[in-house]
Write a protein that holds these residues in place. Sequence first.
Motif, short mmCIF file in Angstrom:
data_model
loop_
_atom_site.label_atom_id
_atom_site.label_comp_id
_atom_site.label_asym_id
_atom_site.label_seq_id
_atom_site.Cartn_x
_atom_site.Cartn_y
_atom_site.Cartn_z
N ALA A 11 16.67 -5.19 -22.92
CA ALA A 11 17.66 -5.71 -21.96
C ALA A 11 17.70 -7.23 -21.99
CB ALA A 11 17.33 -5.21 -20.56
N LEU A 12 16.53 -7.86 -22.10
CA LEU A 12 16.47 -9.32 -22.16
C LEU A 12 17.13 -9.84 -23.43
CD1 LEU A 12 15.47 -11.94 -20.93
CD2 LEU A 12 13.28 -11.57 -22.07
N ALA A 13 16.89 -9.18 -24.54
CA ALA A 13 17.49 -9.60 -25.81
C ALA A 13 19.01 -9.45 -25.76
CB ALA A 13 16.92 -8.78 -26.97
N LEU A 14 19.50 -8.36 -25.17
CA LEU A 14 20.95 -8.17 -25.06
C LEU A 14 21.58 -9.21 -24.14
CD1 LEU A 14 21.21 -4.28 -24.86
CD2 LEU A 14 21.97 -5.77 -26.72
N ALA A 15 20.91 -9.53 -23.04
CA ALA A 15 21.43 -10.53 -22.11
C ALA A 15 21.50 -11.90 -22.76
CB ALA A 15 20.56 -10.58 -20.85
N LEU A 16 20.44 -12.27 -23.49
CA LEU A 16 20.43 -13.57 -24.16
C LEU A 16 21.49 -13.65 -25.25
CD1 LEU A 16 16.61 -14.34 -24.40
CD2 LEU A 16 18.31 -15.44 -22.94
N SER A 17 21.67 -12.58 -26.01
CA SER A 17 22.67 -12.61 -27.07
C SER A 17 24.07 -12.68 -26.48
CB SER A 17 22.54 -11.40 -27.99
OG SER A 17 22.88 -10.22 -27.28
N GLY A 18 24.31 -12.07 -25.33
CA GLY A 18 25.60 -12.16 -24.66
C GLY A 18 25.88 -13.56 -24.19
N CYS A 19 24.87 -14.26 -23.68
CA CYS A 19 25.04 -15.63 -23.23
C CYS A 19 25.37 -16.55 -24.39
CB CYS A 19 23.78 -16.15 -22.52
SG CYS A 19 23.49 -15.39 -20.92
N LEU A 20 24.71 -16.35 -25.51
CA LEU A 20 24.96 -17.19 -26.67
C LEU A 20 26.35 -16.92 -27.25
CD1 LEU A 20 21.50 -17.01 -28.44
CD2 LEU A 20 22.43 -18.90 -27.08
N ALA A 21 26.80 -15.67 -27.20
CA ALA A 21 28.11 -15.34 -27.73
C ALA A 21 29.22 -15.93 -26.87
CB ALA A 21 28.26 -13.82 -27.83
N GLN A 22 28.99 -16.05 -25.55
CA GLN A 22 30.00 -16.58 -24.65
C GLN A 22 30.09 -18.09 -24.71
OE1 GLN A 22 28.89 -15.17 -20.81
NE2 GLN A 22 30.02 -13.26 -21.02
N ALA A 23 29.05 -18.75 -25.15
CA ALA A 23 29.02 -20.21 -25.13
C ALA A 23 29.97 -20.76 -26.19
CB ALA A 23 27.60 -20.72 -25.37
N GLU A 24 31.17 -21.13 -25.74
CA GLU A 24 32.17 -21.71 -26.65
C GLU A 24 32.15 -23.21 -26.45
OE1 GLU A 24 36.98 -21.72 -27.41
OE2 GLU A 24 36.13 -20.49 -25.84
N SER A 25 32.08 -23.91 -27.53
CA SER A 25 32.08 -25.35 -27.47
C SER A 25 33.48 -25.84 -27.10
CB SER A 25 31.67 -25.92 -28.82
OG SER A 25 31.85 -27.31 -28.84
N ILE A 26 33.54 -26.91 -26.30
CA ILE A 26 34.83 -27.49 -25.93
C ILE A 26 35.56 -27.96 -27.18
CG2 ILE A 26 35.89 -29.44 -24.76
CD1 ILE A 26 33.84 -29.10 -22.56
N GLU A 27 34.81 -28.46 -28.16
CA GLU A 27 35.43 -28.93 -29.39
C GLU A 27 36.09 -27.80 -30.18
OE1 GLU A 27 32.16 -29.88 -28.61
OE2 GLU A 27 32.78 -31.84 -27.87
N ASP A 28 35.69 -26.54 -29.91
CA ASP A 28 36.29 -25.40 -30.59
C ASP A 28 37.66 -25.04 -30.01
OD1 ASP A 28 34.09 -25.22 -32.25
OD2 ASP A 28 33.10 -23.70 -31.01
N GLN A 29 37.95 -25.54 -28.82
CA GLN A 29 39.23 -25.26 -28.16
C GLN A 29 40.32 -26.15 -28.78
OE1 GLN A 29 38.81 -26.05 -24.01
NE2 GLN A 29 37.13 -24.61 -23.75
N PRO A 30 41.59 -25.72 -28.69
CA PRO A 30 42.67 -26.59 -29.13
C PRO A 30 42.72 -27.84 -28.26
CG PRO A 30 43.52 -24.47 -28.35
CD PRO A 30 42.04 -24.45 -28.21
N GLN A 31 43.07 -28.97 -28.85
CA GLN A 31 43.10 -30.23 -28.12
C GLN A 31 44.43 -30.37 -27.37
OE1 GLN A 31 42.98 -34.08 -30.27
NE2 GLN A 31 41.06 -34.35 -29.17
N VAL A 32 44.33 -30.81 -26.11
CA VAL A 32 45.49 -31.01 -25.26
C VAL A 32 45.70 -32.51 -25.09
CG1 VAL A 32 46.45 -30.62 -22.96
CG2 VAL A 32 45.03 -28.85 -24.03
N ASP A 33 46.91 -32.99 -25.38
CA ASP A 33 47.25 -34.39 -25.15
C ASP A 33 47.61 -34.57 -23.69
OD1 ASP A 33 46.89 -35.18 -27.79
OD2 ASP A 33 48.96 -34.73 -28.32
N ILE A 34 46.95 -35.50 -23.03
CA ILE A 34 47.21 -35.77 -21.62
C ILE A 34 48.21 -36.91 -21.52
CG2 ILE A 34 46.21 -36.45 -19.41
CD1 ILE A 34 45.27 -33.70 -20.42
#
Length: 108
Positions: A11-34
């Motif tokens: 259960a601990l291994a599954l929880a940790l792998s889920g957290c790592l999979a959800q962690a998306e870097s902001i730099e991976d998102q499309p860039q928005v011009d403000i």
Amino acid sequence: MNLKPILINTALALALSGCLAQAESIEDQPQVDIAAKQYEVQSVNCNQICVATVKADEYNIYVEYALDDASVEFLDILNVVHFDKTINAYVDRYEIEKINAAIAGGVK
């Protein structure tokens, strides 16, 4: 055979792998011009360096800055939030000048 340690470790291994999979870097998102017609300073907290929230249409821009008399000496953008989510934002020099003017306009 004792299954409790195996189940807990699995259960601990599954929880940790889920957290790592959800962690998306902001730099991976499309860039928005403000770019906004108007920038409004919402809140300011100053000690030696000031931190402010600047409203730009539907974005909140969190900035750190220092003042030199009645002008902005330097400004760093810390974070840009759109509907409670941090986004990968690009703010060009012209827009930063408008943010500086909004901050300097609020200095008394």
